[in-house]
Motif scaffolding. Structure first.
Motif, PDB file in Angstrom:
ATOM      1  N   LEU A 136       0.769  -1.148  -0.008  1.00  0.00           N
ATOM      2  CA  LEU A 136       0.126  -0.048  -0.049  1.00  0.00           C
ATOM      3  C   LEU A 136       0.904   1.200  -0.069  1.00  0.00           C
ATOM      4  N   PRO A 137       0.370   2.358  -0.561  1.00  0.00           N
ATOM      5  CA  PRO A 137       1.131   3.541  -0.396  1.00  0.00           C
ATOM      6  C   PRO A 137       1.087   4.133   0.923  1.00  0.00           C
ATOM      7  N   ASP A 138       1.850   5.211   1.076  1.00  0.00           N
ATOM      8  CA  ASP A 138       1.910   5.786   2.449  1.00  0.00           C
ATOM      9  C   ASP A 138       0.662   6.608   2.501  1.00  0.00           C
ATOM     10  N   LEU A 139      -0.203   6.411   3.473  1.00  0.00           N
ATOM     11  CA  LEU A 139      -1.435   6.801   3.470  1.00  0.00           C
ATOM     12  C   LEU A 139      -1.425   8.011   4.565  1.00  0.00           C
ATOM     13  N   SER A 140      -0.418   8.413   5.104  1.00  0.00           N
ATOM     14  CA  SER A 140      -0.095   9.605   5.752  1.00  0.00           C
ATOM     15  C   SER A 140       0.411  10.784   4.753  1.00  0.00           C
ATOM     16  N   GLU A 141       0.592  10.558   3.512  1.00  0.00           N
ATOM     17  CA  GLU A 141       1.006  11.583   2.512  1.00  0.00           C
ATOM     18  C   GLU A 141      -0.502  12.189   2.008  1.00  0.00           C
ATOM     19  N   GLY A 142      -0.236  13.100   1.112  1.00  0.00           N
ATOM     20  CA  GLY A 142      -1.591  13.737   0.412  1.00  0.00           C
ATOM     21  C   GLY A 142      -2.109  14.993   1.066  1.00  0.00           C
ATOM     22  N   LYS A 143      -3.078  15.421   0.426  1.00  0.00           N
ATOM     23  CA  LYS A 143      -3.658  16.633   1.042  1.00  0.00           C
ATOM     24  C   LYS A 143      -5.036  16.110   1.666  1.00  0.00           C
ATOM     25  N   GLU A 144      -5.368  17.106   2.709  1.00  0.00           N
ATOM     26  CA  GLU A 144      -6.745  16.720   3.380  1.00  0.00           C
ATOM     27  C   GLU A 144      -7.738  17.998   3.184  1.00  0.00           C
ATOM     28  N   ARG A 145      -8.967  17.692   3.255  1.00  0.00           N
ATOM     29  CA  ARG A 145      -9.913  18.422   3.189  1.00  0.00           C
ATOM     30  C   ARG A 145     -11.461  17.778   3.781  1.00  0.00           C
ATOM     31  N   GLU A 146     -12.348  18.497   4.281  1.00  0.00           N
ATOM     32  CA  GLU A 146     -13.382  18.030   4.693  1.00  0.00           C
ATOM     33  C   GLU A 146     -14.191  17.343   3.628  1.00  0.00           C
ATOM     34  N   ALA A 147     -14.623  16.429   3.700  1.00  0.00           N
ATOM     35  CA  ALA A 147     -15.451  15.644   2.607  1.00  0.00           C
ATOM     36  C   ALA A 147     -16.782  16.050   2.336  1.00  0.00           C
ATOM     37  N   ILE A 148     -17.604  16.073   1.224  1.00  0.00           N
ATOM     38  CA  ILE A 148     -18.779  16.645   1.107  1.00  0.00           C
ATOM     39  C   ILE A 148     -19.758  15.468   1.345  1.00  0.00           C
ATOM     40  N   ILE A 149     -19.207  14.150   0.774  1.00  0.00           N
ATOM     41  CA  ILE A 149     -20.085  13.175   1.081  1.00  0.00           C
ATOM     42  C   ILE A 149     -19.255  12.078   1.819  1.00  0.00           C
ATOM     43  N   ALA A 150     -19.961  11.448   2.876  1.00  0.00           N
ATOM     44  CA  ALA A 150     -19.295  10.455   3.821  1.00  0.00           C
ATOM     45  C   ALA A 150     -19.205   8.951   2.907  1.00  0.00           C
ATOM     46  N   THR A 151     -18.653   8.195   3.559  1.00  0.00           N
ATOM     47  CA  THR A 151     -18.256   6.765   3.085  1.00  0.00           C
ATOM     48  C   THR A 151     -19.767   5.955   3.162  1.00  0.00           C
TER      49      THR A 151
END
Length: 248
Positions: A136-151
């Motif tokens: 798996l990729p490093d899931l601590s990377e990337g950009k965060e934002r508040e999701a409009i739609i939940a899972t």
């Protein structure tokens, strides 16, 4: 057992059900099927091979019935079905939502038709199965934002079907990280991923890679909601030499 495709050519009627061609990938299973069918007085042309390739020697066919799921309708099925003929197949994806589609083949070599709904599920054809996730990729990377739609969208059959359209190469997994449950979509081919988690009553999404998977999912789900969340039986599948599209 995998029986990729059953084709029917009713114009040949020399014996009961003799106008049918059935294709089975596993030769041993095909042999057992031939014996069982013979006991019932049913004598189709029974071929051991890859049903995704059809059986050109018996074409053109009036009907193609697939007893495995596909992600996209193989070109061979359309090429081997006469204009006006029908293809009945289950179209699904790697998020586990699928539906029957009834496609009519046209003179120009394209095929269109509706989904029939019913939450019909078949095992995906072997070449259409997802690749191994691997490391798996490093899931601590990337950009965060508040999701409009939940899972929650991934727990609902129609919504999950919509997400598959938006992110057709994504696979889903759930994992515990940093004391919380994260819902992860991973596209092995592109290396894109999205991880969602709940925090203080809000859903946060973190994404990385060339394709923003949850952005695409939210955009497609937003369009679907704006249209009044039409039922899957209102969707149309179109297959052309350029590819397959599913619209509502």
């Amino acid at each position: 057992m995998e029986s990729p495709v059953l084709t029917a050519e009713p114009r040949r009627e020399t014996a009961r059900f003799s106008g049918f061609t059935s294709i089975e990938y596993d030769e041993e299973v095909a042999t057992r099927a031939r014996t069982a069918l013979g006991r019932q007085g049913i004598y189709p042309t029974l071929v051991s091979g890859d049903g995704l390739l059809g059986y050109a020697e018996g074409a053109p066919y009036d009907r193609v019935i697939a007893t495995c799921g596909v992600r996209t309708v193989p070109a061979a099925w359309i090429e081997q079905t006469r204009p006006g003929g029908l293809i009945l197949t289950t179209i699904g994806g790697w998020l586990g939502s699928s539906e029957l589609a009834r496609l009519t083949v046209h003179d120009d070599g394209t095929a269109t038709g509706p989904l029939l709904s019913g939450q019909v599920s078949f095992m995906l054809a072997r070449p259409h199965m997802p690749p191994a996730l691997g490391l798996l990729p490093d899931l601590s990377e990337g950009k965060e934002r508040e999701a409009i739609i939940a899972t929650d969208a991934l727990n609902d059959w129609p919504s999950r079907f919509i997400v598959q359209i938006a992110a057709p190469h994504a696979q889903r997994l759930t994992m515990e990280r940093d004391g919380r449950t994260e819902h992860v979509l991973v596209d092995v081919e592109s290396g894109s991923w999205a991880a969602l988690y709940e925090e203080d009553g809000r859903w946060i999404v973190r994404q990385d890679g060339p394709n923003a998977l949850w952005d695409a999912a939210e955009e497609q789900l937003g369009r679907w909601h704006a249209a009044g969340t039409p039922a899957l039986e209102e969707f149309t599948v179109s297959v052309t030499p350029q590819g397959q599209t599913i619209t509502w």
